[in-house]
Design an enzyme around this catalytic site. Structure first.
Site, PDB file in Angstrom:
ATOM      1  N   ASP A 113       0.852  -1.185   0.000  1.00 55.82           N
ATOM      2  CA  ASP A 113       0.000   0.000   0.000  1.00 55.82           C
ATOM      3  C   ASP A 113       0.894   1.242   0.000  1.00 55.82           C
ATOM      4  OD1 ASP A 113      -2.306   1.458   0.008  1.00 55.82           O
ATOM      5  OD2 ASP A 113      -2.725   1.222   2.161  1.00 55.82           O
ATOM      6  N   TYR A 136       1.345   5.674  -0.476  1.00 51.53           N
ATOM      7  CA  TYR A 136       0.837   6.840   0.268  1.00 51.53           C
ATOM      8  C   TYR A 136       1.002   8.034  -0.661  1.00 51.53           C
ATOM      9  CZ  TYR A 136       0.448   9.569   4.707  1.00 51.53           C
ATOM     10  OH  TYR A 136       0.050  10.406   5.739  1.00 51.53           O
ATOM     11  N   HIS A 148      -3.929  13.887   0.518  1.00 51.65           N
ATOM     12  CA  HIS A 148      -4.204  13.017   1.685  1.00 51.65           C
ATOM     13  C   HIS A 148      -3.072  13.114   2.714  1.00 51.65           C
ATOM     14  CE1 HIS A 148      -5.522   9.625   4.105  1.00 51.65           C
ATOM     15  NE2 HIS A 148      -4.332   9.060   3.950  1.00 51.65           N
ATOM     16  N   ARG A 168       0.381  16.667  12.930  1.00 55.18           N
ATOM     17  CA  ARG A 168       1.625  17.355  13.283  1.00 55.18           C
ATOM     18  C   ARG A 168       1.537  18.863  13.048  1.00 55.18           C
ATOM     19  NH1 ARG A 168       2.916  12.979  10.812  1.00 55.18           N
ATOM     20  NH2 ARG A 168       3.067  14.006   8.783  1.00 55.18           N
ATOM     21  N   GLU A 192     -10.684   3.867   3.151  1.00 52.82           N
ATOM     22  CA  GLU A 192      -9.684   4.591   2.360  1.00 52.82           C
ATOM     23  C   GLU A 192      -9.962   4.307   0.879  1.00 52.82           C
ATOM     24  OE1 GLU A 192      -5.646   3.980   3.665  1.00 52.82           O
ATOM     25  OE2 GLU A 192      -5.944   5.321   5.388  1.00 52.82           O
ATOM     26  N   GLU A 219      -9.001   3.996  -2.630  1.00 46.77           N
ATOM     27  CA  GLU A 219      -7.731   3.789  -3.333  1.00 46.77           C
ATOM     28  C   GLU A 219      -7.964   3.091  -4.667  1.00 46.77           C
ATOM     29  OE1 GLU A 219      -4.517   2.277  -0.958  1.00 46.77           O
ATOM     30  OE2 GLU A 219      -5.403   2.926   0.935  1.00 46.77           O
ATOM     31  N   ASP A 261      -9.272   0.326   1.596  1.00 48.96           N
ATOM     32  CA  ASP A 261      -8.319  -0.107   2.622  1.00 48.96           C
ATOM     33  C   ASP A 261      -8.904   0.265   3.983  1.00 48.96           C
ATOM     34  OD1 ASP A 261      -6.089  -0.874   4.035  1.00 48.96           O
ATOM     35  OD2 ASP A 261      -4.940   0.940   3.569  1.00 48.96           O
ATOM     36  N   ARG A 287      -8.824   3.587  12.905  1.00 49.15           N
ATOM     37  CA  ARG A 287      -7.897   4.684  13.208  1.00 49.15           C
ATOM     38  C   ARG A 287      -7.362   4.649  14.636  1.00 49.15           C
ATOM     39  NH1 ARG A 287      -6.296   5.901   8.227  1.00 49.15           N
ATOM     40  NH2 ARG A 287      -8.029   6.514   6.900  1.00 49.15           N
ATOM     41  N   GLN A 315      -4.828   1.850  14.885  1.00 57.53           N
ATOM     42  CA  GLN A 315      -3.646   2.235  14.101  1.00 57.53           C
ATOM     43  C   GLN A 315      -2.792   3.277  14.840  1.00 57.53           C
ATOM     44  OE1 GLN A 315      -4.750   3.743  10.198  1.00 57.53           O
ATOM     45  NE2 GLN A 315      -2.682   4.425   9.705  1.00 57.53           N
ATOM     46  N   TYR A 354       1.303   2.174  15.539  1.00 57.95           N
ATOM     47  CA  TYR A 354       2.094   2.298  14.292  1.00 57.95           C
ATOM     48  C   TYR A 354       3.527   2.814  14.462  1.00 57.95           C
ATOM     49  CZ  TYR A 354       1.843   7.439  13.645  1.00 57.95           C
ATOM     50  OH  TYR A 354       1.994   8.799  13.767  1.00 57.95           O
ATOM     51  N   LYS A 383      -5.087  -2.213   9.997  1.00 52.42           N
ATOM     52  CA  LYS A 383      -5.332  -2.378   8.564  1.00 52.42           C
ATOM     53  C   LYS A 383      -5.640  -3.824   8.176  1.00 52.42           C
ATOM     54  CE  LYS A 383      -3.987   1.824   7.062  1.00 52.42           C
ATOM     55  NZ  LYS A 383      -4.751   2.735   6.181  1.00 52.42           N
ATOM     56  N   THR A 419      -9.432  -5.804   3.578  1.00 51.60           N
ATOM     57  CA  THR A 419      -9.191  -4.907   2.443  1.00 51.60           C
ATOM     58  C   THR A 419     -10.088  -5.404   1.308  1.00 51.60           C
ATOM     59  OG1 THR A 419      -6.885  -4.678   3.153  1.00 51.60           O
ATOM     60  CG2 THR A 419      -7.400  -4.001   0.905  1.00 51.60           C
ATOM     61  N   THR A 466      -4.699   6.443  -0.080  1.00 56.59           N
ATOM     62  CA  THR A 466      -5.966   7.178  -0.155  1.00 56.59           C
ATOM     63  C   THR A 466      -5.852   8.319  -1.157  1.00 56.59           C
ATOM     64  OG1 THR A 466      -6.270   6.680   2.188  1.00 56.59           O
ATOM     65  CG2 THR A 466      -7.669   8.420   1.234  1.00 56.59           C
ATOM     66  N   GLU A 523     -10.552  12.469   7.051  1.00 62.54           N
ATOM     67  CA  GLU A 523     -10.409  13.812   6.462  1.00 62.54           C
ATOM     68  C   GLU A 523     -11.760  14.506   6.340  1.00 62.54           C
ATOM     69  OE1 GLU A 523      -8.146  11.580   3.356  1.00 62.54           O
ATOM     70  OE2 GLU A 523      -7.359  13.573   2.913  1.00 62.54           O
TER      71      GLU A 523
HETATM   72 CA   LIG Z   1      -4.034   2.847   2.724  1.00 65.58          CA
HETATM   73 MG   LIG Z   2      -6.891  -3.075   4.696  1.00 61.92          MG
END
Ligand SMILES: [Ca+2]
Ligand SMILES: [Mg+2]
Ligand SMILES: [Ca+2]
Ligand SMILES: [Mg+2]
Ligand code: NI
Lengths: 425, 425
Positions: free
Chosen positions: B130, B132, B137, B146, B204, B206, B238, B242, B245, B249, B258, B262, B355, B369
């Site tokens: 996967d 990014y 996104h 951040r 997500e 994708e 995906d 959250r 995760q 992570y 995750k 999927t 995403t 988002e």
């Molecule tokens: Ca993803």
């Molecule tokens: Mg997945």
């Protein structure tokens, strides 16, 4: 059990009759099929089945079809009772009391010298997960990257951290590994990468365990049943390009720094063969959450060694001696965690423990730690030195358990040589 | 090309003769085998091959054996020239000028209504990666976690960040997904996790692309040849927990957040069918390193939509409209990066883009988002509202390209319903 085989097994052999690890082998004449190691021989389970010697093993309906395959996935899917009854039947066959020993014509068909065989990956690995379960390793890395105070991340003592690895580049011991090229930062203060063959090529001393029977999507494997689902263990060298890994891994984890190659030993040592070496693991504090609470001791006293033969040298030298018993999160906690959200495991999936370092210097499982991020050179014979691996260097990981009853249960070799990067840049 | 099929294809059908996406289907009578979608029908390529209608397709030696399989892996391994000649032969067969249209007896054997078929995963997926690759996104997530200033990590504009995903839990559209339970932090300031079913279950949006032909270990796929290695594209949801995760992570990436599931759409749309919609991608600055330098435009103008039907509602509502053309790192750059260190790709491997959000609100590819990390509720009909997914909610991802010549190339459905967590805790 004072089992003894009619096949001569030297005292320090990794493969006494008390081991009987499963693997996949081929010879010039024989296509890949399942065998077990005994002394310096391989017992060909396809031929043994063809001779009807595994006909009345409970639960093993069609041994010839199962062991004629080029992977262990089908056998793994049959469940621990069948693994157990099959392994006992094999020990029976090989025992000095069995008349097989006098049947030289049959022996000629069922026994193959390991020296005349080629080993293959023991299973089709659908998914590979790499954990991070050694507190010593995680602490050492944390100190090097973040300093003593917050060496361990806040989640480390609460859950067995793990990530999905790459299956396609898992290779069997004896396969050469190409040095990868990739992006890396030349200096910390200028965040602009340059591209070149990795200059910090490292090893990671790990133990891998294979899922035998899995779980349905949405379902969990409870920690008290976890051992029933685990077929056995191998050694794993999770080769790591530290410079490539450092620049890429935030925020989604290691990728090209790992997926150029992962080496495993060919013989899967069963949990039954290792039962004798189960010990209590490190005390865990804070107390793990309920789904991670061990019900039976699940640490394994397995001696581990890293041997390296630099390109300029003629012999291997031991650079580290560790032990699996120090590992903080057990393989049963790893499996319980992996499935607690409903992730479905399948026969042949492989999980690795993460680098297994011990508490003292001399017991670290990576060159990153042994050289303390490239600060202290490792001395070899006649003045040869190393920080990280050079082209032509060979690495062999060794693992074994010495029984009080005088035999040794071992994992054989987990060996690989570094080839130059095929590209100049 | 003003191709027209003797099979009636409604104007807004996703599957005109200009598409011909490949998939694997079964019916009550037919075991899983390869077919292509045309209008609301499936052309059974096993039956077509049995009738000798694909006998002289260049490079397709044994069509019956290839299309009688329950996956597309073998067909994918034959290479782009064979994919291309096969697809053209199929368009020939389906064209209004072909006498197949008068052979009702044969038609009865080779055509199956989609409504009477069950779709399967189109390939055995050996490895799933996967990426990014959407700047929008990554920036949105960066701002939320951040703050505005360092929204993008230092490596983001230099390399397509990616991580290894879990293959075993990839399921075909229409499969229900169990809500996962796991560890999560209740409050930021007390780093002690509690265990419960995920309360921040997200999607997500994708696009997935399948490797057709791979590369040997240690070798690279050069960016100028990348399109030759890519079989085609599907939609990917995906699903992401959250809260699970966020706690797990650091530092090795997402794992249980995750790998519970999927979802992919069943029909693989070929790059040839999408060639008409290739556009120039976003300008890239700083300039990518040599191995990532595009030689031909490789962005695709594919309209993407997120449709959600809350448990309490009777119909789907569109909650987002995005487009693949905004994606910063192209699929060819993703493949070049994936192999630059020698990682070997294999037929059937799947990579997802990450995403795909657009530049404006209303074009975001995740609830994280759209609700801006759970701050703004999404309104549905008769007062129903959502932040994250509830049990019983259904999600469908839609993708299509509208040709200037009046037909629509589409991806069909990528749908899934959330089932309650099977465990109370
Ligand atoms: Ca993803
Ligand atoms: Mg997945
Ligand atoms: Ca590792
Ligand atoms: Mg590796
Ligand atoms: Ni269920």
């Amino acid at each position: 059990m004072s089992l003894k085989s009619f096949i001569s097994v030297p005292k320090d052999s990794h493969f006494p009759i008390q081991n009987i690890p499963f693997g996949v082998f081929s010879t010039a004449e024989k296509s890949p099929r399942v065998g077990v190691a005994i002394g310096d021989q391989i017992l060909d389970l396809y031929e043994v089945s063809s001779a009807g010697l595994l006909d009345n093993v409970k639960g093993l309906k069609d041994p010839k079809a199962v062991f004629g395959q080029s992977t262990l996935n089908t056998f793994m899917s049959l469940g621990r009772p069948v693994w157990r009854s099959t392994r006992s039947a094999i020990q029976e066959l090989l025992s000095e009391k069995n008349q097989l020993k006098d049947n030289s014509q049959l022996l000629g068909r069922v026994l193959v010298p390991q020296s005349k065989s080629r080993m293959h990956l023991p299973a089709k690995i659908g998914d590979y997960t790499d954990f991070y379960s050694s507190r010593e390793h995680a602490t050492n890395v944390g100190i090097m990257f973040r300093g003593k105070d917050n060496a361990l991340q806040p989640n480390w003592l609460h859950l067995p951290v793990g990530y999905h690895g790459r299956s396609s580049s898992i290779v069997v011991s004896g396969t050469d590994i190409h040095r990868p090229a990739g992006q890396r930062l030349l200096s910390k203060d200028k965040p602009v990468p340059s591209f070149a063959p990795s200059a910090r090529l490292d090893i990671e001393l790990e133990v891998g365990w294979f899922v035998g029977t899995g779980n349905e999507p949405g379902q969990r494997i409870d920690i008290k049943n976890a051992k029933e689902h685990i077929f056995g263990m191998v050694l794993v060298n999770d080769w790591s390009a530290r410079d490539i890994q450092a620049w890429e891994y935030v925020p989604l984890g290691p990728f090209l720094g790992k997926n150029f190659g992962t080496t495993i030993s060919p013989w899967i040592v069963t949990l039954d063969a290792l039962e004798e070496f189960v010990v209590q693991g490190p005390t865990q504090s804070p107390e793990p959450l309920a789904y991670l609470k061990e019900t039976v001791p699940s640490a394994y006293d397995v001696k581990l060694e890293v041997h390296i033969k630099p390109a300029e040298s003629t012999k291997f030298q031991t650079v580290s001696e560790s032990n699996m018993k120090y590992m903080y999160w057990s393989i049963t906690q790893q499996l319980a965690h992996h499935t607690v959200g409903g992730c479905n495991m399948q026969p042949g999936d492989m999980c690795a423990t993460g680098t297994l370092s011990g508490p003292e210097p001399g017991s670290y499982g990576s060159l990153l730690e042994i050289t303390w991020s490239g600060a202290n050179k490792i001395p070899f014979d006649n003045g040869v030195e190393r920080l990280f691996l050079q082209d032509g260097d060979e690495v062999n990981l060794v693992g074994y358990c010495d029984s009080a009853s005088g035999y040794r249960i071992g994992f054989g070799n987990c060996q690989g040589k570094i080839l130059p990067c095929p590209y100049s840049a």
